[in-house]
Design a protein around this motif. Sequence first.
Motif, PDB file in Angstrom:
ATOM      1  N   TRP A 229      48.020  27.898  13.317  1.00 31.42           N
ATOM      2  CA  TRP A 229      47.087  26.893  12.801  1.00 31.42           C
ATOM      3  C   TRP A 229      47.518  26.415  11.414  1.00 31.42           C
ATOM      4  N   LEU A 230      48.011  27.339  10.592  1.00 35.24           N
ATOM      5  CA  LEU A 230      48.431  26.975   9.242  1.00 35.24           C
ATOM      6  C   LEU A 230      49.586  25.978   9.260  1.00 35.24           C
ATOM      7  N   GLU A 231      50.412  26.056  10.282  1.00 35.04           N
ATOM      8  CA  GLU A 231      51.586  25.194  10.348  1.00 35.04           C
ATOM      9  C   GLU A 231      51.234  23.741  10.678  1.00 35.04           C
ATOM     10  N   LYS A 232      49.951  23.480  10.966  1.00 35.93           N
ATOM     11  CA  LYS A 232      49.519  22.094  11.120  1.00 35.93           C
ATOM     12  C   LYS A 232      49.500  21.367   9.773  1.00 35.93           C
ATOM     13  N   CYS A 233      49.585  22.140   8.693  1.00 37.38           N
ATOM     14  CA  CYS A 233      49.616  21.574   7.337  1.00 37.38           C
ATOM     15  C   CYS A 233      51.044  21.639   6.827  1.00 37.38           C
ATOM     16  N   ARG A 234      51.651  20.495   6.599  1.00 38.48           N
ATOM     17  CA  ARG A 234      53.062  20.449   6.226  1.00 38.48           C
ATOM     18  C   ARG A 234      53.336  21.162   4.903  1.00 38.48           C
ATOM     19  N   ARG A 235      52.355  21.180   4.013  1.00 37.81           N
ATOM     20  CA  ARG A 235      52.567  21.831   2.719  1.00 37.81           C
ATOM     21  C   ARG A 235      52.740  23.342   2.864  1.00 37.81           C
ATOM     22  N   LEU A 236      52.324  23.899   3.995  1.00 40.58           N
ATOM     23  CA  LEU A 236      52.430  25.334   4.210  1.00 40.58           C
ATOM     24  C   LEU A 236      53.681  25.726   4.998  1.00 40.58           C
ATOM     25  N   TRP A 237      54.507  24.747   5.373  1.00 46.94           N
ATOM     26  CA  TRP A 237      55.744  25.084   6.083  1.00 46.94           C
ATOM     27  C   TRP A 237      56.664  25.911   5.188  1.00 46.94           C
ATOM     28  N   LYS A 238      56.633  25.606   3.906  1.00 49.30           N
ATOM     29  CA  LYS A 238      57.304  26.411   2.882  1.00 49.30           C
ATOM     30  C   LYS A 238      56.311  26.631   1.752  1.00 49.30           C
ATOM     31  N   ASN A 239      56.627  27.569   0.879  1.00 46.76           N
ATOM     32  CA  ASN A 239      55.775  27.777  -0.280  1.00 46.76           C
ATOM     33  C   ASN A 239      56.214  26.841  -1.400  1.00 46.76           C
ATOM     34  N   CYS A 240      55.401  25.809  -1.650  1.00 47.61           N
ATOM     35  CA  CYS A 240      55.737  24.801  -2.661  1.00 47.61           C
ATOM     36  C   CYS A 240      55.071  25.088  -4.007  1.00 47.61           C
ATOM     37  N   GLU A 241      54.247  26.132  -4.074  1.00 48.91           N
ATOM     38  CA  GLU A 241      53.415  26.341  -5.261  1.00 48.91           C
ATOM     39  C   GLU A 241      54.106  27.244  -6.280  1.00 48.91           C
ATOM     40  N   ARG A 242      53.854  26.987  -7.547  1.00 47.18           N
ATOM     41  CA  ARG A 242      54.423  27.812  -8.610  1.00 47.18           C
ATOM     42  C   ARG A 242      53.762  29.179  -8.680  1.00 47.18           C
ATOM     43  N   LYS A 243      52.448  29.228  -8.480  1.00 46.80           N
ATOM     44  CA  LYS A 243      51.700  30.463  -8.654  1.00 46.80           C
ATOM     45  C   LYS A 243      51.179  30.989  -7.312  1.00 46.80           C
ATOM     46  N   LEU A 244      51.071  32.313  -7.222  1.00 44.41           N
ATOM     47  CA  LEU A 244      50.600  32.933  -5.981  1.00 44.41           C
ATOM     48  C   LEU A 244      49.156  32.551  -5.680  1.00 44.41           C
ATOM     49  N   ASN A 245      48.334  32.399  -6.723  1.00 42.81           N
ATOM     50  CA  ASN A 245      46.938  32.035  -6.478  1.00 42.81           C
ATOM     51  C   ASN A 245      46.829  30.649  -5.850  1.00 42.81           C
ATOM     52  N   THR A 246      47.690  29.726  -6.277  1.00 37.56           N
ATOM     53  CA  THR A 246      47.669  28.389  -5.682  1.00 37.56           C
ATOM     54  C   THR A 246      48.077  28.460  -4.214  1.00 37.56           C
ATOM     55  N   SER A 247      49.058  29.309  -3.908  1.00 35.44           N
ATOM     56  CA  SER A 247      49.459  29.506  -2.512  1.00 35.44           C
ATOM     57  C   SER A 247      48.296  30.051  -1.696  1.00 35.44           C
ATOM     58  N   LEU A 248      47.556  30.988  -2.282  1.00 33.19           N
ATOM     59  CA  LEU A 248      46.389  31.559  -1.615  1.00 33.19           C
ATOM     60  C   LEU A 248      45.336  30.499  -1.342  1.00 33.19           C
ATOM     61  N   GLN A 249      45.040  29.677  -2.345  1.00 33.69           N
ATOM     62  CA  GLN A 249      43.990  28.664  -2.191  1.00 33.69           C
ATOM     63  C   GLN A 249      44.381  27.608  -1.164  1.00 33.69           C
TER      64      GLN A 249
END
Length: 263
Positions: A229-249
Amino acid sequence: MHKNYPSHVTKEQFENIRSILENNKKKTKPRNLDLYEVFCAVLYVLKSECQWRMLPKNFPKWQTVYYYFQIWSKNSDKEPSTWQVILKKILVRKVRINNGRKEQTSFCIIDSQSVKNTDTAKNKGYDAGKKISGIKRHIAVDSQGLPHAIYITTAEKKDRNSAIIMIENEKENLSKVQKILVDAGYTSEKFAFKIKTIINANVQVIKRNELHSFVVLPKRWVVERSFAWLEKCRRLWKNCERKLNTSLQMVVLSFISILLKRS
């Protein structure tokens, strides 16, 4: 905002969470901005993987959208973010009740997913088993695939240790859990003892070599579907975020968009 993108939720669906988003920031003057437009802009970034600065002009200014995203993503050791409150205490429980289940689950499946980093990521680790440099997403889902705990680490962290921390962080939300299903990577008497100590739940390990043939592991497909389900969001195909909390959110927000469209 005039154009309706596929990433949008309807205004009726947004009303389920409007009050929480509005109350998260104190108003010193009447708000002229419609938070529905801001929320749809955040979903557009999540679904399309565009940069914040590249938001289409029919959305509010990107600085405004990013400002609200930061406010709703802010958390601490004691207080979860607004996104996390919306997901765990409102949407997951609402969907479970609509499906004829109790608010809190008594059964969980735990697994992790290693994801590659982009060059912008600040936190990096290397998963030697899967040969991936990036982060790990750890989740605990119920029999319907609904998330009850989410934890993000760098990729070198061991699954068992991270799962224990995740359960510890969410022990109130998982207080009714009686059984946890895991794969062979979590095999450890110490791990089972820790889980039993924290939430008094029994750990069951499903090993592929005990099935004597190549088949889908019982119930394991549920958590794999949640990752899909997460892979329906292109931004989650890779980790684009600088911080782990942003990745979590971002992961939490992805589940929010899915469950809102079910409501």
